[in-house]
Design a protein around this motif. Structure first.
Motif, mmCIF file in Angstrom:
data_model
loop_
_atom_site.group_PDB
_atom_site.id
_atom_site.type_symbol
_atom_site.label_atom_id
_atom_site.label_comp_id
_atom_site.label_asym_id
_atom_site.label_seq_id
_atom_site.Cartn_x
_atom_site.Cartn_y
_atom_site.Cartn_z
ATOM 1 N N ILE A 15 -14.755 16.057 14.561
ATOM 2 C CA ILE A 15 -13.524 15.285 14.727
ATOM 3 C C ILE A 15 -13.665 13.975 13.966
ATOM 4 C CG2 ILE A 15 -12.028 14.057 16.343
ATOM 5 C CD1 ILE A 15 -12.637 16.118 18.434
ATOM 6 N N LEU A 16 -12.670 13.647 13.159
ATOM 7 C CA LEU A 16 -12.603 12.362 12.455
ATOM 8 C C LEU A 16 -11.557 11.496 13.137
ATOM 9 C CD1 LEU A 16 -13.240 10.514 9.964
ATOM 10 C CD2 LEU A 16 -11.300 11.642 8.835
ATOM 11 N N LEU A 17 -11.950 10.280 13.533
ATOM 12 C CA LEU A 17 -11.045 9.331 14.177
ATOM 13 C C LEU A 17 -10.653 8.248 13.171
ATOM 14 C CD1 LEU A 17 -12.975 8.891 17.563
ATOM 15 C CD2 LEU A 17 -11.022 10.390 17.101
ATOM 16 N N VAL A 18 -9.353 7.984 13.054
ATOM 17 C CA VAL A 18 -8.841 6.995 12.096
ATOM 18 C C VAL A 18 -8.093 5.917 12.875
ATOM 19 C CG1 VAL A 18 -7.511 6.622 9.996
ATOM 20 C CG2 VAL A 18 -8.569 8.855 10.412
ATOM 21 N N HIS A 19 -8.610 4.699 12.841
ATOM 22 C CA HIS A 19 -8.013 3.608 13.621
ATOM 23 C C HIS A 19 -6.700 3.138 13.013
ATOM 24 C CE1 HIS A 19 -8.844 0.375 10.744
ATOM 25 N NE2 HIS A 19 -10.044 0.914 10.545
ATOM 26 N N GLY A 20 -6.020 2.279 13.736
ATOM 27 C CA GLY A 20 -4.708 1.811 13.315
ATOM 28 C C GLY A 20 -4.728 0.428 12.688
ATOM 29 N N GLU A 21 -3.530 -0.112 12.521
ATOM 30 C CA GLU A 21 -3.338 -1.435 11.938
ATOM 31 C C GLU A 21 -4.008 -2.499 12.812
ATOM 32 O OE1 GLU A 21 -0.337 -0.710 14.999
ATOM 33 O OE2 GLU A 21 -1.097 0.489 13.322
ATOM 34 N N LEU A 120 6.965 -4.914 13.219
ATOM 35 C CA LEU A 120 5.523 -4.815 13.039
ATOM 36 C C LEU A 120 5.004 -5.959 12.186
ATOM 37 C CD1 LEU A 120 2.816 -3.304 13.261
ATOM 38 C CD2 LEU A 120 3.535 -1.920 11.293
ATOM 39 N N VAL A 121 5.708 -6.280 11.115
ATOM 40 C CA VAL A 121 5.309 -7.402 10.256
ATOM 41 C C VAL A 121 5.245 -8.688 11.079
ATOM 42 C CG1 VAL A 121 6.106 -8.908 8.391
ATOM 43 C CG2 VAL A 121 6.064 -6.434 8.065
ATOM 44 N N GLN A 168 -3.052 -8.661 2.539
ATOM 45 C CA GLN A 168 -2.856 -7.404 1.834
ATOM 46 C C GLN A 168 -2.243 -6.331 2.737
ATOM 47 O OE1 GLN A 168 -2.942 -7.621 -1.258
ATOM 48 N NE2 GLN A 168 -3.850 -9.659 -1.137
ATOM 49 N N LEU A 169 -2.535 -6.377 4.042
ATOM 50 C CA LEU A 169 -1.871 -5.476 4.980
ATOM 51 C C LEU A 169 -0.375 -5.753 4.995
ATOM 52 C CD1 LEU A 169 -1.795 -3.345 7.222
ATOM 53 C CD2 LEU A 169 -2.374 -5.167 8.855
ATOM 54 N N LEU A 170 -0.005 -7.021 5.074
ATOM 55 C CA LEU A 170 1.408 -7.389 5.074
ATOM 56 C C LEU A 170 2.077 -7.017 3.757
ATOM 57 C CD1 LEU A 170 1.099 -10.836 6.856
ATOM 58 C CD2 LEU A 170 2.312 -8.834 7.740
ATOM 59 N N ALA A 171 1.353 -7.176 2.654
ATOM 60 C CA ALA A 171 1.920 -6.796 1.357
ATOM 61 C C ALA A 171 2.239 -5.309 1.328
ATOM 62 C CB ALA A 171 0.953 -7.161 0.235
ATOM 63 N N GLY A 172 1.388 -4.507 1.921
ATOM 64 C CA GLY A 172 1.646 -3.074 1.975
ATOM 65 C C GLY A 172 2.806 -2.731 2.885
ATOM 66 N N LEU A 173 2.870 -3.390 4.044
ATOM 67 C CA LEU A 173 3.939 -3.113 5.003
ATOM 68 C C LEU A 173 5.303 -3.563 4.493
ATOM 69 C CD1 LEU A 173 2.192 -4.189 8.342
ATOM 70 C CD2 LEU A 173 2.601 -1.851 7.535
ATOM 71 N N ARG A 174 5.323 -4.560 3.611
ATOM 72 C CA ARG A 174 6.591 -5.098 3.112
ATOM 73 C C ARG A 174 7.133 -4.348 1.908
ATOM 74 N NH1 ARG A 174 4.371 -11.200 4.057
ATOM 75 N NH2 ARG A 174 5.435 -11.632 6.053
#
Length: 263
Positions: A15-21, A120-121, A168-174
């Motif tokens: 099982i591979l677990l992938v975390h969130g934002e 979310l932003v 950079q997270l915000l840049a992606g979300l926007r």
């Protein structure tokens, strides 16, 4: 950071677990060992720009996040389980690499609706602003907002928010429509389990709990059998809010899609 949990004896599967934002691999501090206790080999990695994972300064868009996980995959797995933004990444991984996994678990995948991404932003800006100025205050906020979380959940969440490359997270979300959740769900070719919070007002009057709403939620619910769209009595962080129920749902699904091999 790459973390792996396993127990001596026969391996049930991977099982591979992938975390969130705003999170990191240590969010699975309880879930990983709990799955390993049931015979699964469990691994998780930090998304680019999260935890101990450095990033090159470009926006954290979906292709970048998917490639960042693909580069550190432990090989073929049986189940990919993702939370929030990690659930969107899990969907994209399963669609891009058709032989990667036999199934996916999607915990509260982030909506692609513009109004939900705007909210979310705002939440990312608020949390990371506090993290830069006063980590103790951030920890107090998390305790107040999530009284059901264990102390380890609070400490890992505080550390993860402070470590996130927020710019950079915000840049992606926007970016304009950074992902299309109904399209990702509609092209999925492996079994899926959705774990979601209620899409209704909370009894306390605080409003909706789930981040999966509107047409995105409807598309998800329509693409799976009724028993694979599971509503759990928590909020966006179900693996922290109701960990035992999360574990039962995940292991039941994993046992069904990856039955034990007969000797």
């Amino acid at each position: 950071m790459t973390i792996r949990w396993e127990r001596p004896g026969p391996v049930r599967g991977r099982i591979l677990l992938v975390h969130g934002e705003l999170s990191q691999s240590s969010t699975w501090w309880w879930a990983g060992p709990a799955l390993a206790d049931q015979g699964w080999q469990v691994s998780t990695v930090d998304l680019p720009g999260h935890g101990d994972r450095p990033h090159d300064g470009h926006p954290l868009d979906l292709p970048t996040l998917v490639q960042g996980v693909a580069e550190r995959l432990p090989g073929r797995v049986d189940v990919i389980a993702g939370h929030g933004l990690g659930a969107v990444v899990a969907l994209a991984l399963a669609n891009r690499f058709v032989d990667l996994a036999q199934a996916v678990v999607l915990e509260e995948p982030l909506s692609s609706r513009e109004e939900d991404r705007s909210a979310l932003v705002e939440a990312v800006v608020a949390a990371t602003t506090v993290a830069r100025s006063d980590l103790e205050h951030l920890e107090l906020q998390l305790r107040g907002n999530h009284p059901q979380w264990r102390p380890e959940d609070i400490s890992h969440a505080t550390e993860a928010i402070a470590a996130t490359d927020a710019e950079q997270l915000l840049a992606g979300l926007r970016l304009p429509r950074p992902w299309d959740l109904p399209a990702l769900v509609g092209t999925l070719r492996v079994p899926a389990l959705f774990l979601v919070a209620p899409d209704e007002p909370h009894p306390s009057g605080t409003g909706r709990l789930s981040t999966l709403r509107g047409l995105d939620r409807l598309a998800a619910e329509r693409c799976v059998p009724a028993d694979r769209f599971v509503v759990l009595p928590g909020g966006h962080h179900l693996h922290r809010d109701v960990p035992e129920q999360w574990l039962r749902a995940v292991t039941s699904f994993a046992d069904e899609v990856c039955p034990p091999r007969e000797d």
